[in-house]
Design an enzyme around this catalytic site. Structure first.
Site, PDB file in Angstrom:
ATOM      1  N   HIS A 121      38.799  52.346  38.800  1.00 49.77           N
ATOM      2  CA  HIS A 121      39.304  51.499  37.845  1.00 49.77           C
ATOM      3  C   HIS A 121      41.031  51.546  37.948  1.00 49.77           C
ATOM      4  O   HIS A 121      41.448  52.535  37.883  1.00 49.77           O
ATOM      5  CB  HIS A 121      38.904  51.845  36.252  1.00 49.77           C
ATOM      6  CG  HIS A 121      39.633  50.743  35.496  1.00 49.77           C
ATOM      7  ND1 HIS A 121      40.528  51.347  34.324  1.00 49.77           N
ATOM      8  CD2 HIS A 121      39.641  49.714  35.327  1.00 49.77           C
ATOM      9  CE1 HIS A 121      40.697  50.481  33.732  1.00 49.77           C
ATOM     10  NE2 HIS A 121      40.217  49.329  34.093  1.00 49.77           N
ATOM     11  N   GLU A 153      38.885  48.558  41.861  1.00 51.96           N
ATOM     12  CA  GLU A 153      39.059  47.640  41.071  1.00 51.96           C
ATOM     13  C   GLU A 153      40.639  47.435  40.652  1.00 51.96           C
ATOM     14  O   GLU A 153      41.474  48.382  40.301  1.00 51.96           O
ATOM     15  CB  GLU A 153      38.470  47.732  39.743  1.00 51.96           C
ATOM     16  CG  GLU A 153      38.330  46.784  38.565  1.00 51.96           C
ATOM     17  CD  GLU A 153      39.632  46.546  37.850  1.00 51.96           C
ATOM     18  OE1 GLU A 153      39.901  45.602  37.262  1.00 51.96           O
ATOM     19  OE2 GLU A 153      40.531  47.907  37.634  1.00 51.96           O
ATOM     20  N   ASP A 166      43.572  44.292  39.349  1.00 53.21           N
ATOM     21  CA  ASP A 166      43.902  42.959  38.359  1.00 53.21           C
ATOM     22  C   ASP A 166      44.941  42.308  39.301  1.00 53.21           C
ATOM     23  O   ASP A 166      46.250  42.951  39.590  1.00 53.21           O
ATOM     24  CB  ASP A 166      44.690  43.910  37.163  1.00 53.21           C
ATOM     25  CG  ASP A 166      43.686  44.740  36.514  1.00 53.21           C
ATOM     26  OD1 ASP A 166      42.506  44.198  36.014  1.00 53.21           O
ATOM     27  OD2 ASP A 166      43.945  45.812  36.407  1.00 53.21           O
ATOM     28  N   HIS A 173      48.366  45.010  35.868  1.00 55.20           N
ATOM     29  CA  HIS A 173      47.500  44.616  34.871  1.00 55.20           C
ATOM     30  C   HIS A 173      47.935  43.712  34.059  1.00 55.20           C
ATOM     31  O   HIS A 173      47.263  42.734  33.597  1.00 55.20           O
ATOM     32  CB  HIS A 173      47.033  45.990  34.225  1.00 55.20           C
ATOM     33  CG  HIS A 173      46.007  45.667  33.109  1.00 55.20           C
ATOM     34  ND1 HIS A 173      46.468  45.344  31.756  1.00 55.20           N
ATOM     35  CD2 HIS A 173      44.627  45.612  32.994  1.00 55.20           C
ATOM     36  CE1 HIS A 173      45.423  45.167  30.972  1.00 55.20           C
ATOM     37  NE2 HIS A 173      44.144  45.195  31.716  1.00 55.20           N
ATOM     38  N   GLU A 216      39.856  41.566  39.847  1.00 51.98           N
ATOM     39  CA  GLU A 216      40.006  40.731  38.535  1.00 51.98           C
ATOM     40  C   GLU A 216      41.224  40.006  38.380  1.00 51.98           C
ATOM     41  O   GLU A 216      42.216  40.201  38.751  1.00 51.98           O
ATOM     42  CB  GLU A 216      40.184  41.864  37.167  1.00 51.98           C
ATOM     43  CG  GLU A 216      40.093  41.011  35.986  1.00 51.98           C
ATOM     44  CD  GLU A 216      40.150  41.754  34.858  1.00 51.98           C
ATOM     45  OE1 GLU A 216      40.064  41.282  33.654  1.00 51.98           O
ATOM     46  OE2 GLU A 216      39.914  43.250  34.964  1.00 51.98           O
TER      47      GLU A 216
END
Length: 255
Positions: free
Chosen positions: A10, A37, A39, A52, A111
């Protein structure tokens, strides 16, 4: 036959490095993550950067709104020093920079944080980079964004994000799998990725799996919880505790 769930890091390795930076991703890759992962937002001058929040206040000593700032303005910021002086001068990476360090065997769960405007710029970057599209998983809370991605590049895997953190048993039951399956059908997604609820169970998850959809979980840091859902046969777990979750011995539940 169930396959061993992937363990996804993450935002990289946020307990050991500043999140969503190349340093964090490199550490996660070095420590054996099946995937990372990150953003991603669209900048004012239509670059895609990895951060993020919609602004930089949490990770830099200056607040810039990402969509109202140019890439050059954003990359002047130090987003490593807040975490530890050892990461001084770490910059906000572009999507191209993240793709460049991705090993051929590692997945990127990408994402999309921006609105659907980002999609053509995202797809252009993917086409211009020699990245194996099978390494990419596009995730978003925005169903319109995912639908646009699938319409323009159907070979990309897409997952609809959904938070179950505040759901009780009544609320979860009212959010019927039937309704979600209809939405997944409508946007042509490959599956769903949810947070964990104490009421989330095998029967609920199997409604998606039985229809051929993937089921992924985020962000699971507790070993016992991760082990419980890994046995059910989910496709991946995204975690901040990479090394702890990777130690779990996989043993799927038999029907």
């Amino acid at each position: 036959m169930a396959i061993q769930p992937m363990i996804i890091a993450h935002r990289g390795l946020p307990k050991e490095s500043p999140e969503n930076t190349l340093a964090a991703f490199r550490l996660a890759i070095a420590q054996g993550a099946d995937g990372i992962e990150g953003d991603f937002h669209l900048t004012k001058d239509k670059h895609i950067v990895c951060i993020h929040d919609s602004h930089t206040a949490r990770v830099a000593n200056k607040k810039l709104i990402v969509k109202d700032s140019t890439l050059a303005e954003l990359q002047k910021l130090d987003v490593g020093y807040w975490f530890n002086s050892a990461f001084k001068n770490e910059k906000i990476p572009t999507l191209e920079e993240v793709l460049a360090i991705l090993p051929s065997e590692t997945k990127l769960f990408l994402e999309i944080k921006s609105d659907p405007e980002i999609v053509p710029y995202l797809l252009r970057i993917l086409k211009n980079n020699r990245i194996n599209l099978n390494q990419l998983v596009i995730i978003s809370f925005n169903s319109k964004t995912l639908k646009n991605v699938k319409q323009q590049m159907p070979e990309l895997k897409t997952l609809l994000l959904l938070s179950l953190k505040t759901f009780n048993s009544i609320k979860l039951s009212s959010l019927s799998a039937h309704k979600l399956l209809k939405k997944l059908d409508d946007i042509d997604a490959d599956g769903i990725s949810t947070s964990v609820s104490q009421f989330l169970n095998k029967n609920y998850i199997y409604q998606f799996i039985a229809r051929g959809y993937e089921y992924h979980l985020w962000t699971v840091d507790n070993k016992k919880i991760a082990e419980k859902f890994m046995k059910i046969g989910i496709n991946s777990i995204t975690t901040n505790n990479l090394n702890t979750i990777k130690q779990i011995q996989y043993s799927p539940t038999t029907n």
